[in-house]
Design an enzyme around this catalytic site. Structure first.
Site, mmCIF file in Angstrom:
data_model
loop_
_atom_site.group_PDB
_atom_site.id
_atom_site.type_symbol
_atom_site.label_atom_id
_atom_site.label_comp_id
_atom_site.label_asym_id
_atom_site.label_seq_id
_atom_site.Cartn_x
_atom_site.Cartn_y
_atom_site.Cartn_z
ATOM 1 N N CYS A 9 6.533 -10.457 2.177
ATOM 2 C CA CYS A 9 6.899 -11.885 2.241
ATOM 3 C C CYS A 9 8.334 -12.071 1.762
ATOM 4 C CB CYS A 9 5.945 -12.724 1.399
ATOM 5 S SG CYS A 9 4.324 -12.988 2.156
ATOM 6 N N GLY A 94 -4.408 4.884 0.630
ATOM 7 C CA GLY A 94 -3.088 4.891 -0.003
ATOM 8 C C GLY A 94 -2.292 3.626 0.272
ATOM 9 N N HIS A 101 0.152 -4.721 7.804
ATOM 10 C CA HIS A 101 1.273 -4.117 8.520
ATOM 11 C C HIS A 101 0.797 -2.930 9.330
ATOM 12 C CE1 HIS A 101 1.005 -2.240 4.525
ATOM 13 N NE2 HIS A 101 1.445 -1.129 5.098
HETATM 14 P P1 5GP Z 1 1.162 1.245 2.975
HETATM 15 O O1 5GP Z 1 0.964 2.503 2.223
HETATM 16 O O2 5GP Z 1 0.845 0.015 2.169
HETATM 17 O O3 5GP Z 1 0.423 1.244 4.304
HETATM 18 O O4 5GP Z 1 2.681 1.233 3.373
HETATM 19 C C1 5GP Z 1 3.679 0.472 2.794
HETATM 20 C C2 5GP Z 1 4.982 0.972 3.339
HETATM 21 O O5 5GP Z 1 6.011 0.048 2.998
HETATM 22 C C3 5GP Z 1 5.420 2.337 2.781
HETATM 23 O O6 5GP Z 1 5.581 3.261 3.850
HETATM 24 C C4 5GP Z 1 6.732 2.036 2.060
HETATM 25 O O7 5GP Z 1 7.685 3.061 2.206
HETATM 26 C C5 5GP Z 1 7.183 0.735 2.710
HETATM 27 N N1 5GP Z 1 7.969 -0.127 1.842
HETATM 28 C C6 5GP Z 1 7.639 -0.523 0.580
HETATM 29 N N2 5GP Z 1 8.586 -1.339 0.079
HETATM 30 C C7 5GP Z 1 9.528 -1.479 1.062
HETATM 31 C C8 5GP Z 1 10.757 -2.203 1.141
HETATM 32 O O8 5GP Z 1 11.181 -2.901 0.218
HETATM 33 N N3 5GP Z 1 11.466 -2.093 2.299
HETATM 34 C C9 5GP Z 1 11.026 -1.335 3.354
HETATM 35 N N4 5GP Z 1 11.812 -1.299 4.443
HETATM 36 N N5 5GP Z 1 9.874 -0.647 3.306
HETATM 37 C C10 5GP Z 1 9.135 -0.708 2.181
HETATM 38 ZN ZN ZN Z 2 3.049 -11.058 2.151
#
Ligand code: 5GP
Ligand code: ZN
Length: 112
Positions: A9, A94, A101
């Site tokens: 967000c 994880g 997303h």
């Molecule tokens: P999840 O493990 O929740 O499916 O993936 C979250 C993803 O968001 C991870 O691959 C992580 O590298 C990415 N991510 C987390 N914080 C940020 C951010 O501030 N900017 C960007 N571009 N990616 C982010």
């Molecule tokens: Zn959000």
């Protein structure tokens, strides 16, 4: 509903910079900050919701809309030869960011 502390967000509000590759009124696609493949994009919906289990009919339409857009966005961003979509759900997967997303991974042959 936006979440004040949710990192995605905050990206949507412009409070955290991101390398955006696509945006419209419903979704945003940007480069993952810690890429797990040569191309690693994240497609997020502009509506904040945490999990697939929080989905109602209008959110299901939103996810369908995103899935409809992803092929063209992926192809235009280096994934002409294919890509993998991942939606992590909860601790065992994880998941670290609790704003729905879709990971788009490609740009090279991917190990299974
Ligand atoms: P999840 O493990 O929740 O499916 O993936 C979250 C993803 O968001 C991870 O691959 C992580 O590298 C990415 N991510 C987390 N914080 C940020 C951010 O501030 N900017 C960007 N571009 N990616 C982010
Ligand atoms: Zn959000």
């Amino acid at each position: 509903m936006e979440d004040k502390n949710c990192v995605f967000c905050r990206i949507l509000r412009g409070e955290i910079p991101a390398q955006k590759v696509y945006e419209d009124d419903k979704m945003l696609v940007f480069k993952d900050i810690e890429p797990k493949a040569k191309i690693h994009l994240l497609a997020i919906c502009k509506d904040h919701f945490k999990l697939l289990s929080d989905m109602d009919e209008s959110r299901a339409e939103l996810v369908k809309y995103m899935l409809g857009k992803i092929p063209l966005i992926a192809a235009a961003n280096g994934c002409e030869n294919g890509y993998r979509l991942i939606i992590n759900q909860g601790g065992d997967a994880g998941q670290t960011v609790f704003h729905l997303h879709i990971h788009i991974l490609g740009g090279e042959p991917l190990p299974w």
